[in-house]
Design a protein around this motif. Sequence first.
Motif, PDB file in Angstrom:
ATOM      1  N   GLY A  16      10.268  -4.230  -3.933  1.00 27.69           N
ATOM      2  CA  GLY A  16      10.572  -5.630  -4.195  1.00 27.69           C
ATOM      3  C   GLY A  16      10.961  -6.410  -2.961  1.00 27.69           C
ATOM      4  N   TYR A  17      10.873  -7.725  -3.101  1.00 27.87           N
ATOM      5  CA  TYR A  17      11.144  -8.625  -1.978  1.00 27.87           C
ATOM      6  C   TYR A  17      12.615  -8.660  -1.585  1.00 27.87           C
ATOM      7  CZ  TYR A  17       6.435 -10.360  -2.967  1.00 27.87           C
ATOM      8  OH  TYR A  17       5.079 -10.452  -3.171  1.00 27.87           O
ATOM      9  N   ALA A  18      13.501  -8.223  -2.462  1.00 23.81           N
ATOM     10  CA  ALA A  18      14.928  -8.244  -2.164  1.00 23.81           C
ATOM     11  C   ALA A  18      15.399  -6.984  -1.459  1.00 23.81           C
ATOM     12  CB  ALA A  18      15.728  -8.444  -3.457  1.00 23.81           C
ATOM     13  N   CYS A  19      14.504  -6.052  -1.199  1.00 21.66           N
ATOM     14  CA  CYS A  19      14.894  -4.740  -0.662  1.00 21.66           C
ATOM     15  C   CYS A  19      14.164  -4.433   0.652  1.00 21.66           C
ATOM     16  CB  CYS A  19      14.580  -3.647  -1.684  1.00 21.66           C
ATOM     17  SG  CYS A  19      15.460  -3.824  -3.259  1.00 21.66           S
ATOM     18  N   MET A  20      14.692  -3.443   1.346  1.00 22.68           N
ATOM     19  CA  MET A  20      14.032  -2.934   2.549  1.00 22.68           C
ATOM     20  C   MET A  20      12.953  -1.950   2.137  1.00 22.68           C
ATOM     21  SD  MET A  20      15.362  -4.162   5.459  1.00 22.68           S
ATOM     22  CE  MET A  20      14.856  -2.909   6.638  1.00 22.68           C
ATOM     23  N   ASN A  21      11.734  -2.222   2.533  1.00 26.73           N
ATOM     24  CA  ASN A  21      10.603  -1.337   2.238  1.00 26.73           C
ATOM     25  C   ASN A  21       9.485  -1.632   3.225  1.00 26.73           C
ATOM     26  OD1 ASN A  21       8.946  -3.564   0.997  1.00 26.73           O
ATOM     27  ND2 ASN A  21      10.658  -3.523  -0.466  1.00 26.73           N
ATOM     28  N   ASP A  22       8.399  -0.884   3.126  1.00 24.56           N
ATOM     29  CA  ASP A  22       7.316  -1.032   4.098  1.00 24.56           C
ATOM     30  C   ASP A  22       6.753  -2.450   4.134  1.00 24.56           C
ATOM     31  OD1 ASP A  22       7.666   1.631   4.606  1.00 24.56           O
ATOM     32  OD2 ASP A  22       5.816   2.300   3.637  1.00 24.56           O
ATOM     33  N   LEU A  23       6.572  -3.062   2.966  1.00 23.12           N
ATOM     34  CA  LEU A  23       5.972  -4.385   2.927  1.00 23.12           C
ATOM     35  C   LEU A  23       6.909  -5.450   3.491  1.00 23.12           C
ATOM     36  CD1 LEU A  23       3.704  -6.316   2.228  1.00 23.12           C
ATOM     37  CD2 LEU A  23       4.595  -6.441  -0.119  1.00 23.12           C
TER      38      LEU A  23
ATOM     39  N   ASP B 290      -4.965  -7.946   8.705  1.00 24.26           N
ATOM     40  CA  ASP B 290      -6.026  -6.942   8.573  1.00 24.26           C
ATOM     41  C   ASP B 290      -5.744  -5.719   9.458  1.00 24.26           C
ATOM     42  OD1 ASP B 290      -7.316  -8.623   6.854  1.00 24.26           O
ATOM     43  OD2 ASP B 290      -8.727  -9.406   8.344  1.00 24.26           O
ATOM     44  N   GLY B 291      -5.882  -4.552   8.876  1.00 28.20           N
ATOM     45  CA  GLY B 291      -5.811  -3.313   9.626  1.00 28.20           C
ATOM     46  C   GLY B 291      -4.433  -2.729   9.839  1.00 28.20           C
ATOM     47  N   ILE B 292      -3.346  -3.464   9.470  1.00 26.52           N
ATOM     48  CA  ILE B 292      -1.989  -2.969   9.750  1.00 26.52           C
ATOM     49  C   ILE B 292      -1.693  -1.708   8.934  1.00 26.52           C
ATOM     50  CG2 ILE B 292       0.468  -3.480   9.653  1.00 26.52           C
ATOM     51  CD1 ILE B 292      -1.011  -4.975  11.824  1.00 26.52           C
ATOM     52  N   TRP B 293      -1.989  -1.754   7.652  1.00 23.89           N
ATOM     53  CA  TRP B 293      -1.681  -0.591   6.804  1.00 23.89           C
ATOM     54  C   TRP B 293      -2.402   0.666   7.287  1.00 23.89           C
ATOM     55  CZ3 TRP B 293       2.409  -0.610   4.045  1.00 23.89           C
ATOM     56  CH2 TRP B 293       2.841  -1.734   3.350  1.00 23.89           C
ATOM     57  N   GLU B 294      -3.603   0.476   7.785  1.00 22.13           N
ATOM     58  CA  GLU B 294      -4.389   1.632   8.217  1.00 22.13           C
ATOM     59  C   GLU B 294      -3.942   2.168   9.582  1.00 22.13           C
ATOM     60  OE1 GLU B 294      -6.146  -0.555   5.120  1.00 22.13           O
ATOM     61  OE2 GLU B 294      -5.720  -1.295   7.164  1.00 22.13           O
ATOM     62  N   SER B 295      -3.351   1.299  10.410  1.00 20.09           N
ATOM     63  CA  SER B 295      -3.062   1.692  11.790  1.00 20.09           C
ATOM     64  C   SER B 295      -1.690   2.324  11.979  1.00 20.09           C
ATOM     65  CB  SER B 295      -3.181   0.483  12.721  1.00 20.09           C
ATOM     66  OG  SER B 295      -2.175  -0.479  12.436  1.00 20.09           O
TER      67      SER B 295
ATOM     68  N   LYS C 206       0.811  -1.215   0.000  1.00 24.48           N
ATOM     69  CA  LYS C 206       0.000   0.000   0.000  1.00 24.48           C
ATOM     70  C   LYS C 206       0.850   1.273   0.000  1.00 24.48           C
ATOM     71  CE  LYS C 206      -3.657  -2.582   0.409  1.00 24.48           C
ATOM     72  NZ  LYS C 206      -4.529  -2.822  -0.770  1.00 24.48           N
ATOM     73  N   SER C 207       2.146   1.128  -0.143  1.00 25.47           N
ATOM     74  CA  SER C 207       3.035   2.295  -0.090  1.00 25.47           C
ATOM     75  C   SER C 207       3.214   2.903  -1.475  1.00 25.47           C
ATOM     76  CB  SER C 207       4.406   1.899   0.468  1.00 25.47           C
ATOM     77  OG  SER C 207       4.309   1.505   1.810  1.00 25.47           O
ATOM     78  N   GLU C 208       3.001   4.189  -1.562  1.00 15.66           N
ATOM     79  CA  GLU C 208       3.061   4.852  -2.861  1.00 15.66           C
ATOM     80  C   GLU C 208       4.456   4.823  -3.471  1.00 15.66           C
ATOM     81  OE1 GLU C 208       1.485   8.761  -2.646  1.00 15.66           O
ATOM     82  OE2 GLU C 208      -0.507   8.131  -1.953  1.00 15.66           O
ATOM     83  N   TRP C 209       5.501   4.970  -2.645  1.00 18.07           N
ATOM     84  CA  TRP C 209       6.849   5.093  -3.212  1.00 18.07           C
ATOM     85  C   TRP C 209       7.330   3.793  -3.838  1.00 18.07           C
ATOM     86  CZ3 TRP C 209      11.367   2.761  -1.024  1.00 18.07           C
ATOM     87  CH2 TRP C 209      11.190   2.155   0.226  1.00 18.07           C
ATOM     88  N   THR C 210       6.980   2.657  -3.256  1.00 15.81           N
ATOM     89  CA  THR C 210       7.400   1.398  -3.854  1.00 15.81           C
ATOM     90  C   THR C 210       6.520   1.024  -5.048  1.00 15.81           C
ATOM     91  OG1 THR C 210       6.181   0.384  -2.012  1.00 15.81           O
ATOM     92  CG2 THR C 210       8.587   0.374  -1.910  1.00 15.81           C
TER      93      THR C 210
END
Length: 562
Positions: free
Chosen positions: A65-72, A194-199, A23-27
């Motif tokens: 991506g899965y190989a990088c540090m990001n929000d997901l 559920d709810g993590i992105w929103e919280s 849900k992160s815009e930058w990635t």
Amino acid sequence: MSFNKTGNSALDAALISWFESDKSEWTRKELNDRIAANDIAGLESIMLEHMEFGTAGLRARMGAGYACMNDLTVLQAAQGLCRYLQEVNPDVGTQGVVVGHDHRHHSSDFAKITAAVFMSQNIPVHYYKPLACTPMVPFGVIKFGAAAGVMVTASHNPKDDNGYKVYWSNGAQIIPPHDSGIAGHILKNQKPWDGIWESFPTIEDKIECQHENVLSDYITQCTQRSKSMGTEAKNAKITYTAMHGVGTPFVARIFKSFEHPDFIPCKEQVQPDPEFPTVAFPNPEEGKSALNLSMAEADRSGSELILANDPDADRLAVAEKQRNGEWKVFNGNETACLLSWWVYETMKKQNPGANPADYAMVASTVSSKYLAAMAKKEGFTFEDTLTGFKWIGNRAIRFTQEGKKVLFGYEEAIGFMVGVNPPDKDGVHAAAVFGEMMQTLYGQGKKLSEQLDALYVKYGYFISKDSYFKCSSQDTINALFKELREPGYPKACGRFGIKNIRDCTTGFDNRYSDNKSVLPTTADIQMITFYFDNGAVVTMRTSGTEPKIKYYSELPGPLDEK
């Protein structure tokens, strides 16, 4: 989300799964831009490979991506850690976890995501909202009796990197089997709950910040444990650099507690800046190339000592102006020689009549053998460990459980532990202790380098040379170490004979009758040590956090042979 198929079914499946979860815009923007540019190779490199949960956690470039540090990927790591703790620790729901972060890009968001994951499971979070130095997290784990701790930092890595360092309930970095256990649960918890992105964006409003509470206790305990008594002090000037990291307020506060004069800051590097604009690598271990601005400031101000923390303030570099006007940058082994001597002398001053056998020191196996020589002469216990503070810290904890008082631990990569709370390297505490040693020696008219020479006279001479080669090709690394092992280990290097071999990757060590290493086998890290006929010891190993092949060499000499 719909997008033009890449022609690689595995890649297309990975992209579909990513866009469903992220849900992160930058990635999302980065991936869309790569898709639009038809960057198939780039997409494959970040979507079909996953970061490995290894040395103390995660560390990689920030990006999509899965190989990088990001929000997901941080969310997935936090979910995996949470589930693992719930599986192995029935008290995690009351003990909670400690979460801190440095100043790097996205560090604050990664910390908030971690807090949101644990709070979604009704697990308390002891949270540091302001910037934290890394030692505050393991110290907080012990203070609160927490189940684990997370520090979001990439330490001294380049500016594009970030990391996720995990501490266990004993305050030390994680070791097997916890690392593989957490890794397995991360793979089982890829879908966001559920709810993590929103919280997570507002999670800080729901947590009581523990930063000042922990910092106050940390400074007090460091001072009570380490401040010497009755020293001959001189108000010599010290220049300090935080290397664009978080260290400045912490070192300023501990200096005040130790009653040191205020340090003179390296103005260009004293404030946190995630761009690290004045250094190619924000690592004081690089030596003069990283300390040139500090040396210029010290020359202007008349300082004779430079103390430098790495960006998360868990390492310490030291440089001293010599009597000829030249600057000497002490390597990690030299700094450890001085610190271990000072800590041991302070212990004797504070505990007259103490039995040396009640005390212990620890170092990584690639560090100097100086501590072993000192221990043999003084009578305290010394033991070496595998490389990395996760091993040093955990061994120090076992020593305390065995009734020993741990005075000091270190690794040659300028990581120093004074005492055992926290059981991890601590550049803030080490800076205060080193500053006191410097003031005392200068009060006696003696340089640090001169005291080092005196210690060599007492305990023996040790000449070391450590460095590294950059290498990001696993095939090259495998080929290099295969050549060292096959068709058999070398028996000589040039005209110098090799007496013994220790291979911690395979568990081989022919210094023992059963040819088995007493150190744990680390199949995921290449590491071979060569013991030469003349007493020299040379180790080659791969780094667990950087694309490097490191080498370490040391030649000891007897007391009468400089």
